[in-house]
Design a protein around this motif. Structure first.
Motif, short mmCIF file in Angstrom:
data_model
loop_
_atom_site.label_atom_id
_atom_site.label_comp_id
_atom_site.label_asym_id
_atom_site.label_seq_id
_atom_site.Cartn_x
_atom_site.Cartn_y
_atom_site.Cartn_z
N UNK B 180 49.40 44.18 48.32
CA UNK B 180 48.10 44.71 48.31
C UNK B 180 47.71 45.61 47.03
N UNK B 183 47.58 43.36 40.60
CA UNK B 183 48.70 42.61 40.28
C UNK B 183 49.35 43.29 39.05
N UNK B 188 45.02 41.90 37.88
CA UNK B 188 43.75 41.43 38.93
C UNK B 188 43.99 42.34 40.34
N UNK B 189 42.77 42.67 40.82
CA UNK B 189 42.77 43.27 42.01
C UNK B 189 42.98 42.52 42.98
N UNK B 190 44.09 42.64 44.02
CA UNK B 190 44.18 41.92 45.08
C UNK B 190 43.96 42.65 46.25
N UNK B 191 42.90 42.79 46.83
CA UNK B 191 42.54 43.39 48.15
C UNK B 191 41.53 42.26 48.81
N UNK B 192 41.20 42.36 50.15
CA UNK B 192 40.28 41.73 50.65
C UNK B 192 38.90 42.27 50.54
#
Lengths: 230, 507
Positions: B180, B183, B188-192
């Protein structure tokens, strides 16, 4: 198992991102590992779903019926603590959390007849704590200002010294509160709930002020002031 | 080298470090003495304070808590027959029998001396072996580092807990949590719910300290709340004059000491094994030694000092042993050292050869703080031998709210001046606490989650770098001997426990 499926959907919805400067290719992308992970989690949780029923004997069990009230109270108070700290401030929320939980734990349950007593305890301990906190703040401010103006030696205005002097002072005040409280309560039966409340309130006050002094004055952590703005 | 040593000494030879380490030592002993509270929880709770201090002082504080908590667990084991944490399980048998014979003072004193010997002995191993192992990592490229992270994760997942799938699932869950955030290669933002959460502190991932505090501190409060509070058990007064075991007696146990020291150090150095395995092995080995001593030694299991010495040497030997792979490879030996690595990483210090090559003074400072931590542990435990048992009379009702608030303030304080980040950290700690509680309740091990969290980033970065360098060839991991060795170890550590469990089931 459901979580792993949700994780899979989330990973796919994110899409893959490539390494910056990967024009010639070769980067597996940011989606590959989370995707493999979600598939593995699905397989592992499926295996556990099928096989773990046999291991039920190992489980340590859920919350006992008698403890359910305390368990729910702890969750509710914790959620409120996190939600309200920003607006109400560290001193007030921490003191209320500690009084509430310590008193409820000492009474071994959430009891309707204790509500009025609890309310009085919260107000009383909060009032005393704010008074002692205010005295401590004034002393600290005086030390900082006076050392800067050269009224007192400069070392007395250092972090460590202001922390130490304030700690000693509030320690004396808390000791006086303790002695006075014990005297006032001496006519009550030792098993009366008021004793538990006094203990809970006193511990809450001391802990809150001590944490404040350590983290705010010694380590300079910006603890939220909230409604106690001084 | 001499200069680095002197620089390391200078980092810890100051009043502030010694004061914080004294506090850490006493806090550790008290936490260890309280049944249900673990060394890992103690280290996690003290992490926020360590961040406010210089690196060597902060690490010294955490090591003092670690050594103190491992040793302090023997107090309730000896006096009440209840181990403070799993490190002292094997001390219960002989310790309690000694208390019943009126030799509680000697058992407590013996446990302190044994812990000190174990701690110092394993420190020598740490000083000798960690630089050598770290040097080996010079041969490691991204592919080797990927498989190293994999083997560390798989071993701890497969040996912690009763069900290997639960361990592996938790390791994967920890890695999922580590992924989470942002990246590392594309930003790149990797959150729900990225449209909302990318504008919050969660965009940079879960705060490691808050997560650890939630998993070990807050979850323990909820876990202890499951059952009715039990009144503290009465503790008998201790004869002070009998505390120190005679030197002649200690010297006669040299075989037990050496075997326990070896067992503790080696077991500690194997990721995931930990003290609870080492103490039983040391106890068994001591049993064999006493049985073949022709009456020169008292039999283990009869309330003998030998039965207290063996597990206590072993559990403190684990502390130094667990630091060997932690410092040299960045692979923690147990959950507590995983938290220590987390503390180092947040301070910007990455374990491995780079640390030994570029910051040898800090490595020496860590070795020296380990020495001081052991000295303080012995000193404060002996000085307070009559006082510490009193902590056992503090009711749980008063302790649990304090642990909860300490956990909250610890998670908040990491953010320092950033109050918004602090509030988010509080939320992370609470959510992780509830998740940790649910997992503990259903008998899922927590240690693999920590490993996943710490090694997840290392795994992903090196995996992508290795594949990229190989031009997109995923088989690169099967072309290098070191990688093959690590992959083989990973497979073995999964297959062997499954096979041994099947064999047991058939029997």
């Amino acid at each position: 198992m459901i979580l792993s499926v949700l994780y899979f959907i989330y990973v796919v919805s994110l899409g893959s991102s490539r390494m910056i400067g990967d024009e010639i290719g070769g980067d597996p992308g940011g989606m590959l590992l989370p995707l493999v992970l979600s598939i593995f989690m699905f397989i592992a949780s499926t295996i556990l779903f099928i096989t773990d029923r046999a291991d039920d004997a190992y489980r340590s069990g859920g919350v006992q019926k008698s403890q359910r009230g305390l368990f729910i109270l702890t969750i509710v108070v914790s959620v409120l603590y996190v939600a309200l700290m920003r607006h109400v401030g560290f001193i007030v929320t921490t003191n209320i959390l500690l009084v509430t939980l310590t008193f409820a734990y000492m009474r071994e349950g959430v009891k309707r007849e204790d509500l009025a007593l609890w309310g009085g305890g919260v107000v009383g301990s909060l009032a005393l704590l704010i008074a002692i906190y205010t005295i401590g703040r004034r002393v600290t401010r005086y030390l900082l200002l006076a050392s800067r103006q050269g009224v007192i030696p400069k070392f007395l205005g250092s972090n460590g010294m202001t922390f130490g002097i304030t700690l000693v002072l509030v320690g004396i005040l808390f000791a006086l509160v303790y002695i006075a409280g014990k005297k006032l309560l001496s006519r009550h039966d030792a098993a009366a709930p008021i004793h538990s409340l006094f203990q809970a309130g006193f511990i809450a006050m001391v802990s809150t002020e001590l944490l404040y002094l350590i983290f705010r004055q010694l380590f300079l952590v910006e603890l939220v002031r909230g409604i106690i703005s001084w | 080298m001499e200069n680095a040593f002197l620089a390391g000494l200078a980092q810890i030879a100051n009043l502030s470090t010694l004061l914080w380490m004294s506090i850490g030592s006493v806090v550790g002993i008290l936490l260890g003495a309280l049944p249900g509270l673990t060394a890992t929880m103690g280290v996690a709770l003290m992490m926020p304070i360590s961040f406010q201090l210089p690196t060597a002082t902060g690490i010294g504080l955490l090591l003092a808590v670690y050594c103190g908590a491992v040793s302090g667990a023997s107090i309730p084991a000896i006096l009440l027959g209840i181990p403070g944490n799993p490190n002292a399980i094997a001390t219960v048998e002989d310790g309690l029998l000694m208390t019943k014979k009126g030799k509680a003072g000697q058992a407590l004193g013996g446990a302190v001396v044994a812990s000190f010997i174990g701690g110092i002995g394993s420190l020598i191993a740490l000083v000798l072996f960690s630089p050598l192992i770290a040097r080996l990592t010079l041969a490691f490229g991204p592919a080797e580092k990927t498989t190293l992270a994999l083997v560390g994760l798989v071993i701890i997942a497969s040996v912690s807990g009763k069900n290997i799938w639960k361990g592996l699932l938790m390791g994967a869950f920890g890695m999922g949590l580590a992924f989470l955030g942002t990246d590392p290669f594309s930003a790149q933002v990797r959150v729900p719910f990225a449209s909302v959460l990318s504008r919050t502190p969660l965009a940079s991932g879960l705060d490691l300290t808050s997560t650890l505090i939630g998993l070990f501190g807050i979850s323990q409060v909820f876990y202890e709340l499951r059952k009715r509070f039990e009144p503290p058990q009465p503790v008998q007064p201790i004869e002070v004059k009998d505390i120190f075991p005679p030197f002649k007696k200690i010297a006669s146990m040299w075989k037990i000491i050496l075997s326990s020291l070896g067992i503790g150090t080696v077991i500690g150095a194997i990721p995931g094994t930990g003290a609870s395995i080492a103490v039983f092995m040391a106890h068994n080995s001591a049993k064999n030694i006493t049985e073949s001593s022709n009456g020169k030694l008292d039999l283990v299991g009869t309330g003998s000092l030998e039965g207290v010495f063996a597990p206590e040497v072993a559990n403190n030997a684990v502390t130094g042993g667990a630091l060997i792979p932690a410092l040299a490879l960045g692979i923690p030996g147990d959950a507590a050292t995983a938290v220590l690595i987390g503390a180092l990483m947040i301070k910007g210090v990455t374990p491995g050869f780079h640390l030994f090559a570029t910051n040898m003074s800090l490595v020496y400072a860590i070795f020296l703080t380990m020495l001081v931590a052991n000295i303080f542990m012995a000193l404060f435990q002996l000085l307070g031998v009559r006082l510490y048992p009193k902590i056992l009379s503090v009711p749980e009702q008063l302790l649990l709210p304090q642990i909860l608030v300490l956990s909250f303030i610890g998670a908040y304080a990491i953010a320092g001046q950033a109050t918004t980040v602090g509030i988010y950290n509080l939320g992370i700690a609470l959510v992780m606490g509830l998740i940790g509680y649910a997992l503990k309740r259903d008998d899922y091990p927590i240690a693999p989650i920590v490993l996943g969290l710490i090694l997840g980033g290392m795994f992903e970065e090196n995996f992508r770098r290795a594949v990229k360098l190989a031009g997109g060839n995923y088989l690169v991991f099967f072309t290098k001997p070191i990688c093959l060795l690590f992959i083989g170890l990973s497979i073995l550590s999964v297959v062997l426990p499954i096979l041994s469990r099947r064999k047991k089931a058939k029997q």
